[in-house]
Design an enzyme around this catalytic site. Structure first.
Site, PDB file in Angstrom:
ATOM      1  N   LYS A  60      29.703 -17.372  83.327  1.00  0.00           N
ATOM      2  CA  LYS A  60      28.866 -17.239  82.133  1.00  0.00           C
ATOM      3  C   LYS A  60      28.324 -15.811  82.035  1.00  0.00           C
ATOM      4  CE  LYS A  60      27.887 -22.162  82.006  1.00  0.00           C
ATOM      5  NZ  LYS A  60      27.038 -23.299  82.348  1.00  0.00           N
ATOM      6  N   GLN A 104      21.212 -24.337  84.514  1.00  0.00           N
ATOM      7  CA  GLN A 104      22.437 -25.006  84.963  1.00  0.00           C
ATOM      8  C   GLN A 104      22.126 -26.382  85.553  1.00  0.00           C
ATOM      9  OE1 GLN A 104      25.502 -23.828  84.404  1.00  0.00           O
ATOM     10  NE2 GLN A 104      26.612 -25.375  85.548  1.00  0.00           N
ATOM     11  N   ASP A 127      22.350 -24.482  75.099  1.00  0.00           N
ATOM     12  CA  ASP A 127      23.097 -25.656  75.560  1.00  0.00           C
ATOM     13  C   ASP A 127      23.086 -26.764  74.509  1.00  0.00           C
ATOM     14  OD1 ASP A 127      24.442 -25.757  78.030  1.00  0.00           O
ATOM     15  OD2 ASP A 127      22.553 -25.800  79.155  1.00  0.00           O
TER      16      ASP A 127
HETATM   17  N1  GUN Z   1      26.693 -28.214  84.171  1.00  0.00           N
HETATM   18  C1  GUN Z   1      27.945 -28.560  83.819  1.00  0.00           C
HETATM   19  N2  GUN Z   1      28.160 -28.289  82.511  1.00  0.00           N
HETATM   20  C2  GUN Z   1      27.019 -27.753  82.032  1.00  0.00           C
HETATM   21  C3  GUN Z   1      26.628 -27.260  80.755  1.00  0.00           C
HETATM   22  O1  GUN Z   1      27.368 -27.265  79.780  1.00  0.00           O
HETATM   23  N3  GUN Z   1      25.357 -26.775  80.676  1.00  0.00           N
HETATM   24  C4  GUN Z   1      24.510 -26.768  81.728  1.00  0.00           C
HETATM   25  N4  GUN Z   1      23.277 -26.289  81.541  1.00  0.00           N
HETATM   26  N5  GUN Z   1      24.844 -27.218  82.932  1.00  0.00           N
HETATM   27  C5  GUN Z   1      26.084 -27.706  83.074  1.00  0.00           C
END
Ligand code: GUN
Length: 301
Positions: A60, A104, A127
């Site tokens: 990311k 996350q 998100d």
């Molecule tokens: N963990 C796995 N996929 C995601 C996601 O799309 N967003 C977040 N914040 N955590 C994750």
């Protein structure tokens, strides 16, 4: 996107190239960010040392840099308390250089994820997990919502593939296998907004293969390796595999990634299918960048 993202395969189905679609989104975001009067800022918060989460968070940050964004990462120990994490989120909410906040998941046991996610300012919730954004999407106001990245990316692939195949999403039978808040439910809202007839199937659904076989558009988001077999698929269907499952490889000690769909079987039946890896996976990060860009642009309005 002018070029088709559909590629031929050795069997019946066309392969939907998520890497190409993701690269196109990232290129557009970088181009548009370069002329925005504010530098989009993304803060990613990682609590603990889950190896898979560390890999995701690193990608990311890399993507944010490639788009020319201001990118910061907070690595907090697994012992971080809920109130400390909420304190950091509040600081980021108030920081004008930050337009997108991503915490996350999963969070360590003892931290209430929904409490943390509800602390994120809805306009910085890249998100799309905050109840305000969930509600906007559910009430048909997706244009005002930040939409969860994985279903948004899957929807983009569905639209591109349907266009290239000359199919209508409007009136199509869409079946989503999986009812998670992150994928299944928002995916249903996005397909409904495009006038598909939507069914959400799940582990308690009776005669699941029969339900799946009705689908013109089949979305698999259950997290069970190769659960959806070739004979669950309507011939010619558009199949979107959201699953990313690590399973033992052929060689001892090695692993490989497979989806929720048995690709070898499905490819002989479907009209078009997203492979794993290289299908929906790369779209998630691209849509995160698109959401961060959008949050930055809306902050100027
Ligand atoms: N963990 C796995 N996929 C995601 C996601 O799309 N967003 C977040 N914040 N955590 C994750």
């Amino acid at each position: 996107m002018t070029q088709t993202i559909l590629k031929p395969s050795a069997k019946k189905a066309l392969l939907i190239d998520g890497k190409a679609a993701s690269a196109a989104v990232l290129e557009r975001v970088a181009r548009e960010a370069a002329i925005l009067t504010v530098k989009p800022g993304l803060a990613v918060v990682l609590v603990g040392e889950d190896p898979a989460s560390q890999v995701y968070v690193k990608s990311k940050g890399k993507a944010a840099h490639s788009c020319g964004f201001h990118s910061v990462q907070y690595d907090l120990p697994a012992t971080t308390s809920e109130s400390e994490l909420i304190g950091l989120v509040r600081t980021l909410n108030a920081d004008p250089a930050i337009h997108g906040i991503l915490v996350q998941l999963p969070l360590p046991a003892g931290i209430d994820s929904s409490k943390v996610l509800e602390t994120i300012a809805p306009e910085k919730d890249v998100d799309g997990f905050h109840p305000v954004n969930v509600g906007l999407l559910a009430t048909g106001l997706a244009e005002r919502a930040l939409v969860p990245c994985t279903p948004a990316g899957a929807m983009l692939l569905i639209e591109e593939a349907a266009k290239a195949l000359g199919r209508d999403i409007s009136g199509a039978e869409a079946v989503i296998v999986g009812r998670s808040n992150i994928v299944g439910k928002p995916m249903a809202q996005l397909l409904l907004a495009k006038n598909a007839t939507v069914t959400i199937a799940h582990s308690r659904t009776k005669d699941l293969p029969d339900v799946a076989r009705r689908a013109d558009i089949l979305v698999a988001a259950v997290g069970r390796p190769e659960m959806i077999r070739g004979d669950w698929i309507k011939p010619g269907a558009l199949v979107i595999d959201v699953g990313i499952n690590r399973v033992p490889g052929v060689e001892p000690g090695k692993t490989r990634l497979v989806g929720d769909v048995a690709l070898d079987e499905a490819i002989a039946v479907a009209g078009a299918i997203t492979p794993v890896p290289g299908g929906v996976g790369p779209m998630t990060i691209a849509m995160l960048m698109a959401n961060t860009f959008r949050a930055a642009r809306l902050s100027l309005a």
